[in-house]
Motif scaffolding. Structure first.
Motif, PDB file in Angstrom:
ATOM      1  N   SER A 147       0.824  -1.209   0.000  1.00 51.90           N
ATOM      2  CA  SER A 147       0.000   0.000   0.000  1.00 51.90           C
ATOM      3  C   SER A 147       0.860   1.261   0.000  1.00 51.90           C
ATOM      4  N   LYS A 148       0.237   2.371  -0.349  1.00 54.26           N
ATOM      5  CA  LYS A 148       0.958   3.644  -0.421  1.00 54.26           C
ATOM      6  C   LYS A 148       1.585   4.070   0.912  1.00 54.26           C
ATOM      7  N   PRO A 149       0.894   3.946   2.060  1.00 52.73           N
ATOM      8  CA  PRO A 149       1.519   4.389   3.311  1.00 52.73           C
ATOM      9  C   PRO A 149       2.823   3.654   3.630  1.00 52.73           C
ATOM     10  N   PHE A 150       2.877   2.338   3.373  1.00 53.77           N
ATOM     11  CA  PHE A 150       4.101   1.601   3.697  1.00 53.77           C
ATOM     12  C   PHE A 150       5.255   2.002   2.783  1.00 53.77           C
ATOM     13  N   GLN A 151       4.935   2.476   1.608  1.00 56.88           N
ATOM     14  CA  GLN A 151       5.970   2.833   0.643  1.00 56.88           C
ATOM     15  C   GLN A 151       6.459   4.272   0.789  1.00 56.88           C
ATOM     16  N   ARG A 152       5.818   5.059   1.689  1.00 58.22           N
ATOM     17  CA  ARG A 152       6.225   6.455   1.840  1.00 58.22           C
ATOM     18  C   ARG A 152       7.610   6.551   2.473  1.00 58.22           C
ATOM     19  N   SER A 153       8.267   7.639   2.176  1.00 56.50           N
ATOM     20  CA  SER A 153       9.530   7.955   2.833  1.00 56.50           C
ATOM     21  C   SER A 153       9.250   8.569   4.200  1.00 56.50           C
ATOM     22  N   GLN A 155       3.824  16.226  12.337  1.00 51.15           N
ATOM     23  CA  GLN A 155       3.007  15.318  13.154  1.00 51.15           C
ATOM     24  C   GLN A 155       1.659  15.061  12.491  1.00 51.15           C
ATOM     25  N   ARG A 156       1.083  16.081  11.883  1.00 58.35           N
ATOM     26  CA  ARG A 156      -0.207  15.916  11.219  1.00 58.35           C
ATOM     27  C   ARG A 156      -0.077  14.958  10.035  1.00 58.35           C
ATOM     28  N   ALA A 157       1.009  15.095   9.279  1.00 57.56           N
ATOM     29  CA  ALA A 157       1.236  14.207   8.139  1.00 57.56           C
ATOM     30  C   ALA A 157       1.512  12.775   8.603  1.00 57.56           C
ATOM     31  N   THR A 158       2.242  12.642   9.700  1.00 56.60           N
ATOM     32  CA  THR A 158       2.541  11.302  10.224  1.00 56.60           C
ATOM     33  C   THR A 158       1.284  10.619  10.719  1.00 56.60           C
ATOM     34  N   ARG A 159       0.426  11.379  11.415  1.00 58.21           N
ATOM     35  CA  ARG A 159      -0.823  10.799  11.922  1.00 58.21           C
ATOM     36  C   ARG A 159      -1.735  10.350  10.782  1.00 58.21           C
ATOM     37  N   ALA A 160      -1.621  11.007   9.633  1.00 55.63           N
ATOM     38  CA  ALA A 160      -2.449  10.646   8.477  1.00 55.63           C
ATOM     39  C   ALA A 160      -1.750   9.621   7.581  1.00 55.63           C
ATOM     40  N   LEU A 174       8.540   7.361  12.088  1.00 61.40           N
ATOM     41  CA  LEU A 174       9.860   7.038  12.637  1.00 61.40           C
ATOM     42  C   LEU A 174       9.680   6.333  13.982  1.00 61.40           C
ATOM     43  N   VAL A 175      10.228   5.130  14.104  1.00 62.06           N
ATOM     44  CA  VAL A 175      10.074   4.333  15.321  1.00 62.06           C
ATOM     45  C   VAL A 175      11.432   3.748  15.689  1.00 62.06           C
ATOM     46  N   ARG A 176      11.758   3.788  16.977  1.00 59.19           N
ATOM     47  CA  ARG A 176      12.996   3.158  17.441  1.00 59.19           C
ATOM     48  C   ARG A 176      12.910   1.652  17.246  1.00 59.19           C
ATOM     49  N   LEU A 177      14.040   1.058  16.905  1.00 56.65           N
ATOM     50  CA  LEU A 177      14.070  -0.393  16.778  1.00 56.65           C
ATOM     51  C   LEU A 177      13.910  -1.039  18.151  1.00 56.65           C
ATOM     52  N   ARG A 178      13.291  -2.190  18.156  1.00 58.86           N
ATOM     53  CA  ARG A 178      13.133  -2.965  19.373  1.00 58.86           C
ATOM     54  C   ARG A 178      14.481  -3.568  19.767  1.00 58.86           C
ATOM     55  N   PRO A 179      14.659  -3.937  21.031  1.00 55.27           N
ATOM     56  CA  PRO A 179      15.961  -4.470  21.461  1.00 55.27           C
ATOM     57  C   PRO A 179      16.454  -5.640  20.623  1.00 55.27           C
ATOM     58  N   GLU A 180      15.558  -6.601  20.299  1.00 57.07           N
ATOM     59  CA  GLU A 180      16.033  -7.757  19.528  1.00 57.07           C
ATOM     60  C   GLU A 180      16.329  -7.375  18.083  1.00 57.07           C
TER      61      GLU A 180
END
Length: 545
Positions: free
Chosen positions: A365-371, A383-388, A394-400
């Motif tokens: 889908s388009k959202p997963f392909q966005r930069s 923030q408004r664009a990210t919420r939409a 941007l998410v921190r990687l999990r420990p594993e």
């Protein structure tokens, strides 16, 4: 592998099996390499394409109504990295990057997704993510609870692509011994001090499978939601006839679910009842079988919406509706057109609750392909664009994911189930120790969490980082240094190994100066070690973009 790392692994193993391990490694090292699995061929399935188009149309309309310009499409290597992190819990290897780059066709990302889904690493990684949602992270009472057996069973179910509704019914209604019938560990996870906490089972069932919090109604009517205390008691009564015996989880039809009235202090019997969709509750079967059928019933929109929201969260690092276990009831939704969870949920239901298919739809889908990059400078606009979902969050990687990425970057070859025994053992013990030091996120893993100074120091100066970043004939640092290639290619290889992208012109110019000042092999090793250290500790390495 550095001698220190090798000796550390051997020290972790029981003395009686060290000789066996060494012999197995020798055998694995001498065995011919497994042939590369062919890239799956995409099937021309109109219904899959239609659903992807429907998702894209939903977001296109959302962005237009909110007057948002979505971010550009991320480059293929960026998408490849986020796919690998989401599905395997690690970055792609240099070997995988080269394999992907050698593929042709506009649909190579879609075909690469199928390859990742067919890989055993996907089933193993997602089984841990589901295990956290279903039974938490605690090891529980060892006598009656085997978290590792539960996780292994889930991995087998995911690898076999067992329909998700069937998997959930097995968890709720399963019977048998927790070792021989691992699905029953969903029940025994609620055992504490020898007693089965049926209230905990009810809360876990509604949160994990229906995406709603009913725990508050255990003691009183929910102050803000539709849930009443009688709703909680009625659902709990479906677990009233289950008991944990020496021979395993069993159904005892003679049992009645009784509670003590808080006002009169008198004991009263509670009859099983569901708070909505009573017509979907079957009359036949044990109480738990009836509950399992009701939870997964095709008319129960909560089930398919909660499933779609959780899978979305596992792929993006952020659920579509947050928190993942407190979704609005479908009766509260006022929009006339179906929302995203309805679109995904309907396809999920109509196509046999196929987890892999749902993942294919979301990542295409388009959202997963966005930069994640944008020209916006105003933080509120970002923030408004990210919420939409006009920007990839941007998410921190999990420990594993951090330790998995550090370990994979230490090898130019793919570390997977076909790697030699020492490499797999190294990953196993490294992950345990690193997660313990770095800090576990617990079962509430889809909520945002801040980075800490100790975590940063662990990446900078931890034992694993030191061993990984020291040149050796057996790791990436040593092998890249010794390759007969230009310094430009050497720098590019380091970036691909660590960040899954080539360096920018500015980065290339900077590190070329470092290599040009190195007059011998030892100095080149030091430059490569410093480059790896800088890449490990860049924000880019520990985030999903």
């Amino acid at each position: 592998m550095p001698a220190s790392a090798r000796n550390w692994i051997l020290a972790c193993l029981p003395a009686g099996v060290v000789a066996l391990v060494i012999s197995l490694v020798a055998w694995a090292s001498s065995s011919p390499l497994k042939k590369t699995e062919p890239i799956p061929v995409l099937q021309n399935e109109d219904s899959l394409t239609r659903t992807i188009d429907q998702v894209d149309q939903f977001f296109t309309q959302e962005w237009q109504e909110r007057e948002l310009d979505p971010a550009a499409v991320a480059d293929e290597l960026t998408q490849m990295r986020r796919l690998s992190l989401a599905l395997h819990g690690t970055i792609p290897s240099l070997e995988e990057i080269r394999e992907f780059q050698a593929m042709s066709g506009d649909d190579r990302l879609e075909r690469w997704t199928l390859k990742l889904l067919d890989d055993r690493r996907f089933a193993d990684y997602f089984s841990e993510r589901f295990t956290r949602a279903f039974v938490g992270v605690a090891q529980g009472q060892f006598i009656v609870f085997r978290r590792d057996r539960f996780k292994a069973w889930l991995s087998e179910q995911i690898q076999a692509n067992t329909p998700y509704d069937e998997l959930v019914r097995k968890l709720i209604a399963g019977e048998g011994l927790w070792t021989g019938d691992p699905e029953t560990n969903f029940i025994t996870a609620a055992v504490a001090d020898g007693n089965l906490d049926r209230n905990k089972l009810t809360g876990s069932t509604v949160r994990a499978f229906l995406g709603q919090r009913i725990d508050c109604a255990q003691c009183h009517d929910h102050p803000f939601d539709h849930w009443k205390q009688t709703d909680f008691e009625g659902l709990t009564a479906f677990y009233g006839q289950v008991e944990v015996q020496v021979l395993g989880v069993r159904q005892n039809n003679k049992l009645k679910y009784e509670v003590e009235d808080r006002n009169t202090l008198e004991t009263r019997t509670v009859a099983p009842q569901v708070p909505f969709l009573n017509e979907c509750l079957p009359e036949e079967g044990t109480l738990r079988e009836r509950l399992a059928t009701w939870v997964t019933h095709p008319d129960n929109r909560r089930f398919e919406r909660a499933s779609a929201n959780r899978i979305w969260g596992l792929l993006f690092g952020v659920p579509y509706i947050d928190p993942v276990d407190d979704l609005p009831a479908p009766t509260d939704l006022t929009q006339e057109a179906p929302d995203l969870l309805d679109i995904l949920g309907q396809d999920f239901r109509e196509n046999g609750y196929d987890i892999k298919r749902l993942i294919q739809i979301i990542v295409a889908s388009k959202p997963f392909q966005r930069s994640s990059s944008t020209d916006m400078v105003d933080s509120e606009e970002i923030q408004r664009a990210t919420r939409a979902w006009a920007l990839f969050p941007l998410v921190r990687l999990r420990p594993e994911q951090i330790i998995g990425s550090m370990l994979q970057s230490s090898s130019l070859k793919t570390i997977d189930q076909n790697s030699n025994l020492f490499m797999r053992a190294r990953r196993f013990f490294s992950e345990i120790d690193f997660v313990r030091e770095y800090g576990d996120l617990g079962s509430d893993e889809l909520n945002d969490f801040p980075g800490t100074i100790p975590q940063a120091l662990l990446r900078m100066n931890g034992q694993f980082a030191r061993d990984n970043g020291s040149a050796s004939p057996f790791n990436s640092v040593g092998r890249i240094t010794s390759l007969d290639i230009s310094n430009d290619k050497r720098i590019e290889t380091c970036f691909l190994v660590c960040l899954s992208r080539p360096p920018t012109a500015e980065e290339l110019t900077h590190f070329l100066k470092q290599y040009e000042s190195a007059s011998n092999q030892e100095q080149r090793e030091k430059v490569t070690e410093d480059l790896f250290w800088a890449l490990y500790n860049s924000p880019e390495f520990s985030w999903n973009h």
